[in-house]
Design a protein around this motif. Structure first.
Motif, PDB file in Angstrom:
ATOM      1  N   VAL A   1       0.942  -1.516  -0.005  1.00 57.17           N
ATOM      2  CA  VAL A   1       0.078  -0.031   0.045  1.00 57.17           C
ATOM      3  C   VAL A   1       1.018   1.408   0.087  1.00 57.17           C
ATOM      4  O   VAL A   1       1.734   1.423   0.669  1.00 57.17           O
ATOM      5  CB  VAL A   1      -0.978  -0.058   1.348  1.00 57.17           C
ATOM      6  CG1 VAL A   1      -1.927   1.291   1.151  1.00 57.17           C
ATOM      7  CG2 VAL A   1      -1.849  -1.500   1.203  1.00 57.17           C
ATOM      8  N   GLU A   2       1.150   2.032  -1.143  1.00 57.86           N
ATOM      9  CA  GLU A   2       1.594   3.048  -1.264  1.00 57.86           C
ATOM     10  C   GLU A   2       3.057   2.833  -1.095  1.00 57.86           C
ATOM     11  O   GLU A   2       3.956   3.640  -0.268  1.00 57.86           O
ATOM     12  CB  GLU A   2       1.387   4.160  -0.283  1.00 57.86           C
ATOM     13  CG  GLU A   2      -0.374   4.765  -0.350  1.00 57.86           C
ATOM     14  CD  GLU A   2      -0.564   5.089  -1.868  1.00 57.86           C
ATOM     15  OE1 GLU A   2       0.017   6.285  -2.300  1.00 57.86           O
ATOM     16  OE2 GLU A   2      -1.469   4.672  -2.241  1.00 57.86           O
ATOM     17  N   GLY A   3       3.700   1.472  -1.372  1.00 60.67           N
ATOM     18  CA  GLY A   3       4.960   1.213  -1.409  1.00 60.67           C
ATOM     19  C   GLY A   3       5.507   0.509  -0.074  1.00 60.67           C
ATOM     20  O   GLY A   3       6.655   0.160   0.103  1.00 60.67           O
ATOM     21  N   ASP A   4       4.504   0.389   0.725  1.00 62.89           N
ATOM     22  CA  ASP A   4       4.830  -0.224   2.184  1.00 62.89           C
ATOM     23  C   ASP A   4       4.242  -1.565   2.322  1.00 62.89           C
ATOM     24  O   ASP A   4       3.014  -1.652   1.708  1.00 62.89           O
ATOM     25  CB  ASP A   4       4.406   0.685   3.343  1.00 62.89           C
ATOM     26  CG  ASP A   4       5.412   1.903   3.533  1.00 62.89           C
ATOM     27  OD1 ASP A   4       6.660   1.707   3.139  1.00 62.89           O
ATOM     28  OD2 ASP A   4       4.759   2.976   3.685  1.00 62.89           O
ATOM     29  N   ALA A   5       4.989  -2.638   2.921  1.00 67.07           N
ATOM     30  CA  ALA A   5       4.312  -3.865   3.288  1.00 67.07           C
ATOM     31  C   ALA A   5       3.760  -4.007   4.510  1.00 67.07           C
ATOM     32  O   ALA A   5       4.224  -3.194   5.640  1.00 67.07           O
ATOM     33  CB  ALA A   5       5.308  -5.018   2.857  1.00 67.07           C
ATOM     34  N   TYR A   6       2.694  -4.544   4.815  1.00 70.62           N
ATOM     35  CA  TYR A   6       2.109  -4.792   6.183  1.00 70.62           C
ATOM     36  C   TYR A   6       2.045  -6.190   6.630  1.00 70.62           C
ATOM     37  O   TYR A   6       1.632  -7.123   5.780  1.00 70.62           O
ATOM     38  CB  TYR A   6       0.959  -4.035   6.077  1.00 70.62           C
ATOM     39  CG  TYR A   6       0.898  -2.526   5.993  1.00 70.62           C
ATOM     40  CD1 TYR A   6       1.199  -1.491   6.969  1.00 70.62           C
ATOM     41  CD2 TYR A   6       0.974  -1.995   4.610  1.00 70.62           C
ATOM     42  CE1 TYR A   6       1.325  -0.373   6.901  1.00 70.62           C
ATOM     43  CE2 TYR A   6       1.145  -0.581   4.409  1.00 70.62           C
ATOM     44  CZ  TYR A   6       1.336   0.104   5.413  1.00 70.62           C
ATOM     45  OH  TYR A   6       1.484   1.524   5.294  1.00 70.62           O
ATOM     46  N   ASP A   7       2.408  -6.552   7.655  1.00 71.80           N
ATOM     47  CA  ASP A   7       2.517  -7.901   8.369  1.00 71.80           C
ATOM     48  C   ASP A   7       0.967  -8.547   8.532  1.00 71.80           C
ATOM     49  O   ASP A   7       0.856  -9.846   8.422  1.00 71.80           O
ATOM     50  CB  ASP A   7       3.137  -7.841   9.660  1.00 71.80           C
ATOM     51  CG  ASP A   7       4.906  -7.520   9.388  1.00 71.80           C
ATOM     52  OD1 ASP A   7       4.982  -7.710   8.167  1.00 71.80           O
ATOM     53  OD2 ASP A   7       5.417  -7.393  10.216  1.00 71.80           O
ATOM     54  N   ASN A   8       0.156  -7.736   8.992  1.00 72.39           N
ATOM     55  CA  ASN A   8      -1.089  -8.333   9.183  1.00 72.39           C
ATOM     56  C   ASN A   8      -1.859  -8.747   7.865  1.00 72.39           C
ATOM     57  O   ASN A   8      -1.555  -8.105   6.729  1.00 72.39           O
ATOM     58  CB  ASN A   8      -2.240  -7.152   9.923  1.00 72.39           C
ATOM     59  CG  ASN A   8      -2.185  -7.532  11.326  1.00 72.39           C
ATOM     60  OD1 ASN A   8      -1.467  -8.398  11.877  1.00 72.39           O
ATOM     61  ND2 ASN A   8      -2.628  -6.565  12.121  1.00 72.39           N
ATOM     62  N   ALA A   9      -2.889  -9.461   7.749  1.00 68.39           N
ATOM     63  CA  ALA A   9      -3.766  -9.587   6.739  1.00 68.39           C
ATOM     64  C   ALA A   9      -5.234  -9.110   7.131  1.00 68.39           C
ATOM     65  O   ALA A   9      -5.860  -8.969   8.318  1.00 68.39           O
ATOM     66  CB  ALA A   9      -4.111 -11.140   6.533  1.00 68.39           C
ATOM     67  N   MET A  10      -5.912  -8.520   6.013  1.00 78.07           N
ATOM     68  CA  MET A  10      -6.933  -7.949   6.312  1.00 78.07           C
ATOM     69  C   MET A  10      -8.288  -9.203   5.954  1.00 78.07           C
ATOM     70  O   MET A  10      -8.343  -9.757   5.030  1.00 78.07           O
ATOM     71  CB  MET A  10      -7.298  -7.198   5.201  1.00 78.07           C
ATOM     72  CG  MET A  10      -8.756  -6.591   4.833  1.00 78.07           C
ATOM     73  SD  MET A  10      -9.240  -5.122   5.323  1.00 78.07           S
ATOM     74  CE  MET A  10     -11.006  -5.136   4.990  1.00 78.07           C
ATOM     75  N   PRO A  11      -9.154  -9.428   6.887  1.00 77.37           N
ATOM     76  CA  PRO A  11     -10.016 -10.612   6.752  1.00 77.37           C
ATOM     77  C   PRO A  11     -11.177  -9.862   6.086  1.00 77.37           C
ATOM     78  O   PRO A  11     -11.450  -8.849   5.939  1.00 77.37           O
ATOM     79  CB  PRO A  11     -10.394 -10.727   8.416  1.00 77.37           C
ATOM     80  CG  PRO A  11     -10.001  -9.716   9.079  1.00 77.37           C
ATOM     81  CD  PRO A  11      -9.108  -8.758   8.291  1.00 77.37           C
TER      82      PRO A  11
END
Ligand code: HEC
Length: 151
Positions: A101-111
């Protein structure tokens, strides 16, 4: 004769003095109830979309849409929120994982949130597209219905 009338006058005055406090009593004086501190006196009505957001999205994306660094992305000014409507509706219907998202990675998952009704999804997406400084158009119930039917 004069004595009698004086007696009557005095008698009336005594009677009046006795009745007076009852006749004009107004009952116990009510104290004004104090206003609770720290609350605005005029309640600001929440939009239906804000209510859905607070119950289903706020814990991860935060009240102001800031997200949580490295865990949950912000909803402020992202192409996912402001861009293609079908893609945005599908984020809620199917969830999201492993995307930048806008070049950044995120560890959580969106359910996936496909348990929400078409109206609730339209309301919450319209809310996030017009909150947190975002200024994108409405998502309609029909658009959610059509996207749900595609899968
Ligand atoms: C359990 C935490 C969690 C909940 C609850 C949650 N999300 Fe997310 N959301 C995420 C994560 C994590 C991602 C990014 C997934 C990825 O990296 O692929 C994301 C991505 C998104 C995106 C696309 C990326 C962006 O930031 O623009 C949108 C839009 C979104 N969520 C909206 C919502 C809405 C609306 C709700 C409530 C109906 C909601 N989310 C509930 C964690 C959550």
């Amino acid at each position: 004769m004069e004595k009698i009338s004086r007696f009557v006058v005095v008698g009336l005055l005594v009677a009046l003095a006795f009745v007076h406090p009852f006749a004009f009593a107004q009952g116990p004086v009510k104290k004004p109830t104090p206003k609770p501190l720290g609350k605005p006196s005029i309640a600001v009505a929440k939009s239906p979309g804000q209510v859905v957001y607070e119950q289903n999205c706020l814990t991860c994306h935060q009240a102001n849409g800031s997200g949580v660094p490295n865990l949950n992305p912000p909803l402020r000014g992202t192409d996912w929120v402001l861009g293609d409507k079908t893609r945005l509706i599908n984020v809620v219907l199917k969830g999201l994982q492993g995307q930048e998202v806008e070049g950044d990675a995120y560890d959580n998952a969106m359910p996936a949130h496909d348990f929400l009704t078409d109206t609730q999804i339209a309301d919450v997406l319209t809310y996030i597209r017009s909150s947190f400084g975002n200024k994108a158009g409405v998502i309609t119930i029909d658009e959610v219905k059509a996207t749900r039917a595609q899968k």
